[in-house]
Design an enzyme around this catalytic site. Structure first.
Site, mmCIF file in Angstrom:
data_model
loop_
_atom_site.group_PDB
_atom_site.id
_atom_site.type_symbol
_atom_site.label_atom_id
_atom_site.label_comp_id
_atom_site.label_asym_id
_atom_site.label_seq_id
_atom_site.Cartn_x
_atom_site.Cartn_y
_atom_site.Cartn_z
ATOM 1 N N HIS A 1 -9.773 -0.594 -2.350
ATOM 2 C CA HIS A 1 -10.349 -0.167 -1.079
ATOM 3 C C HIS A 1 -11.625 0.663 -1.253
ATOM 4 O O HIS A 1 -12.202 1.104 -0.262
ATOM 5 C CB HIS A 1 -9.336 0.600 -0.207
ATOM 6 C CG HIS A 1 -8.255 -0.284 0.342
ATOM 7 N ND1 HIS A 1 -7.261 0.183 1.177
ATOM 8 C CD2 HIS A 1 -8.010 -1.609 0.179
ATOM 9 C CE1 HIS A 1 -6.453 -0.805 1.494
ATOM 10 N NE2 HIS A 1 -6.891 -1.903 0.897
ATOM 11 N N ASN B 1 0.838 -1.201 0.000
ATOM 12 C CA ASN B 1 0.000 0.000 0.000
ATOM 13 C C ASN B 1 0.873 1.250 0.000
ATOM 14 O O ASN B 1 2.043 1.183 0.391
ATOM 15 C CB ASN B 1 -0.905 -0.005 1.232
ATOM 16 C CG ASN B 1 -2.060 -0.965 1.068
ATOM 17 O OD1 ASN B 1 -2.685 -1.016 0.020
ATOM 18 N ND2 ASN B 1 -2.345 -1.741 2.103
ATOM 19 N N TYR C 1 -12.088 7.151 3.966
ATOM 20 C CA TYR C 1 -12.058 7.532 2.547
ATOM 21 C C TYR C 1 -13.195 8.479 2.194
ATOM 22 O O TYR C 1 -13.262 8.983 1.072
ATOM 23 C CB TYR C 1 -12.169 6.299 1.644
ATOM 24 C CG TYR C 1 -11.179 5.216 1.939
ATOM 25 C CD1 TYR C 1 -9.894 5.523 2.387
ATOM 26 C CD2 TYR C 1 -11.513 3.872 1.786
ATOM 27 C CE1 TYR C 1 -8.980 4.522 2.664
ATOM 28 C CE2 TYR C 1 -10.603 2.873 2.053
ATOM 29 C CZ TYR C 1 -9.347 3.193 2.494
ATOM 30 O OH TYR C 1 -8.439 2.207 2.768
ATOM 31 N N CYS D 1 -4.782 -7.337 -3.844
ATOM 32 C CA CYS D 1 -5.338 -7.072 -2.517
ATOM 33 C C CYS D 1 -6.349 -8.163 -2.211
ATOM 34 O O CYS D 1 -6.810 -8.872 -3.111
ATOM 35 C CB CYS D 1 -6.002 -5.691 -2.517
ATOM 36 S SG CYS D 1 -6.648 -5.144 -0.917
ATOM 37 N N HIS D 2 -6.725 -8.324 -0.937
ATOM 38 C CA HIS D 2 -7.679 -9.373 -0.571
ATOM 39 C C HIS D 2 -9.008 -8.812 -0.064
ATOM 40 O O HIS D 2 -9.838 -9.544 0.455
ATOM 41 C CB HIS D 2 -7.084 -10.303 0.495
ATOM 42 C CG HIS D 2 -6.405 -9.580 1.615
ATOM 43 N ND1 HIS D 2 -5.123 -9.854 2.006
ATOM 44 C CD2 HIS D 2 -6.827 -8.565 2.406
ATOM 45 C CE1 HIS D 2 -4.790 -9.053 3.004
ATOM 46 N NE2 HIS D 2 -5.819 -8.274 3.270
#
Length: 488
Positions: free
Chosen positions: A201, A149, A258, A170-171
């Site tokens: 994300h 990241n 975010y 990414c998971h």
């Protein structure tokens, strides 16, 4: 098959072990070489000992080397995996601590927001160094798999400026899908078919089908609100689902930072988060968790080494993408997953230069994205706010333009909801000065930043945040683990 995989940042011991065992679950991969590299000789020695023990216990011909010489590790590598955290926990602590002085309360701070942007400034010059080495000494057709990241910024820099064949992994999508399958009463996550698309994300489940039956918004809301655990842990995420009509991949804590709406007033933050675990919104939660994990591993290392003597169980192969991508590329067994790549029209209502996360298929011809996806307008708008911040952040990291960096931070949704321009300008000066040793591109700007700080009249405060917990000692962690074991 015989080829070489280099892992940069292999001192991320737990994650490296997971990738290693996943890859060795592929029968054709027993005879490959893993070249580990890290700036920490201490961590390299620990992870090499663990991986050597796994190789020995499973009677494998797999070769494991370890070196702090990155170029040596990359020589001839067909695949390069990056798990780096430039600046380590020392720099990360400033990513959380300094913004708090200006009222910005982050849970993770590794993607956007003030912490994520500075994290990107530290990582991107190093990512470009990796790319230079890959171009010069790795296999001609080497593929770079970035796990580090801030995902979108690192991948953006590697593709646009590093000129290396790169995919970001990414998971978050897998974890979100597991939650949805659980609340809908599925016997297995495999019963859920989904299309999830957006940016890392901030990816959105825009189509859900359980055993072929389409799941609508109202059914999904009812399922989450009825769940005894998620209804409490994912309050913010459920609220976004109600308003946007689709579920986000990201945890309550990640998603909260975010957006400009949920963490801007200290007295409102606790309404939306849950303190049962760091990931649900705790102030600096991931920093605390990472610190505890490092301390725990250092102390309990003999137990980790002993556990490495167990046989590899292919049935426990994780859903991390890396091993499945390599298997598809090398064996032509098709794999479907969600990958971070340059958009180039895959998502119709996001910019072509953005790094998106969206469905794709992998076979011996490479990663092939499913094109023509259109996001719901609210999802696209939210993604666009982050993309604009990411673009400016990448360009600032490349150019060393501190004024552009300040504009990137100013345009961050949560920062803009909390701080004035004067506060942002001073905060960035403070962060650049504090992290100067990891920000070579801003060396020319540090003296002037120090001068401005010495004359500043912008007020700050020492604040732990709205929901901060202290780092637990090894003794406390042991006691909690024992209590949980006894309860089970």
């Amino acid at each position: 098959m015989s080829f070489k995989i280099a892992i940069i940042g292999a001192g991320s011991v737990g994650f490296t072990k997971k990738l290693f065992t996943d890859i060795l679950c592929v029968p054709e991969f027993k005879d490959i070489e893993f070249a580990l590299t890290d700036v920490s000789e201490h961590n390299l020695a620990m992870i090499k000992a663990i991986l050597d023990r796994i190789v020995e216990a499973n009677n494998l011909p797999t070769r494991v080397t370890a070196t702090t010489d990155r170029r040596k590790a990359l020589e001839g590598a067909r695949y390069i995996i990056s798990c780096v955290r430039v600046g380590g926990l020392e720099a990360y602590a400033d990513d959380i601590r300094i913004p708090l002085r200006y009222g910005i309360d982050q849970c993770v701070g590794d993607t956007i927001c003030a912490g994520g942007i500075l994290y990107g400034q530290r990582n991107i010059p190093v990512i470009l160094d990796f790319c230079k080495d890959i171009r010069e000494v790795a296999d001609t057709n080497a593929k770079f798999l970035n796990y580090a990241n801030p995902m979108a910024m690192n991948t953006w820099a590697a593709i646009e400026y590093g000129k290396v064949d790169t995919v970001g992994l990414c998971h978050g999508v897998q974890h979100g899908a597991e939650q949805i399958a659980e609340v809908l009463g599925a016997k297995s996550p495999q019963e859920l078919d989904y299309v999830c698309s957006g940016i890392n994300h901030q990816t959105w489940f825009i189509d859900l089908r359980l055993n072929g039956r389409k799941i609508d918004r109202d059914e999904l809301i009812a399922a989450f609100e009825a769940h005894p655990v998620y209804s409490q842990q994912e309050k913010l995420r459920i609220d976004v689902l109600k308003r946007f009509g689709v579920y986000s991949t990201e945890s309550n804590g990640h998603l909260s930072e975010y957006l400009p709406w949920y963490r801007k007033r200290p007295d409102e933050i606790t309404r939306w988060i849950d303190m049962s675990d760091w990931i649900h919104g705790e102030t600096g939660g991931y920093l605390r968790y990472s610190t505890e994990t490092r301390n725990w591993f250092e102390t309990e290392y003999p137990q980790f080494l002993e556990a490495a003597s167990k046989p590899i169980d292919a049935s426990k192969r994780s859903n991390e993408h890396a091993s499945h991508i390599l298997e598809a590329l090398e064996t032509n067994r098709v794999y479907r997953g969600h990958f971070n790549v340059r958009n180039d029209g895959v998502i119709t209502n996001l910019p072509r230069d953005a790094i998106i996360e969206s469905p794709g298929f992998v076979d011996r011809f490479g990663i092939n994205m499913a094109a023509g996806i259109t996001l719901p307008e609210a999802c696209a708008a939210t993604c666009m706010a982050s993309i604009n911040v990411q673009r400016m952040s990448v360009h600032a990291a490349i150019s060393g333009d501190i004024d552009l960096l300040k504009l990137a931070v100013l345009h961050d949704p949560l920062v803009g909801a909390v701080s004035t321009p004067e506060e942002v300008w001073q905060m960035v000066d403070e962060m650049v000065v504090a992290q100067a040793q990891w920000l070579p591109q801003y060396a020319h700007a540090v003296p002037a930043a120090k001068e401005r700080l010495s004359k500043s009249t912008v007020k700050t405060r020492e604040w732990a945040g709205a929901a901060r917990r202290s780092v637990r000692s090894i003794e406390e962690l042991r006691a909690e683990k024992a209590a949980l074991k006894q309860a089970v």
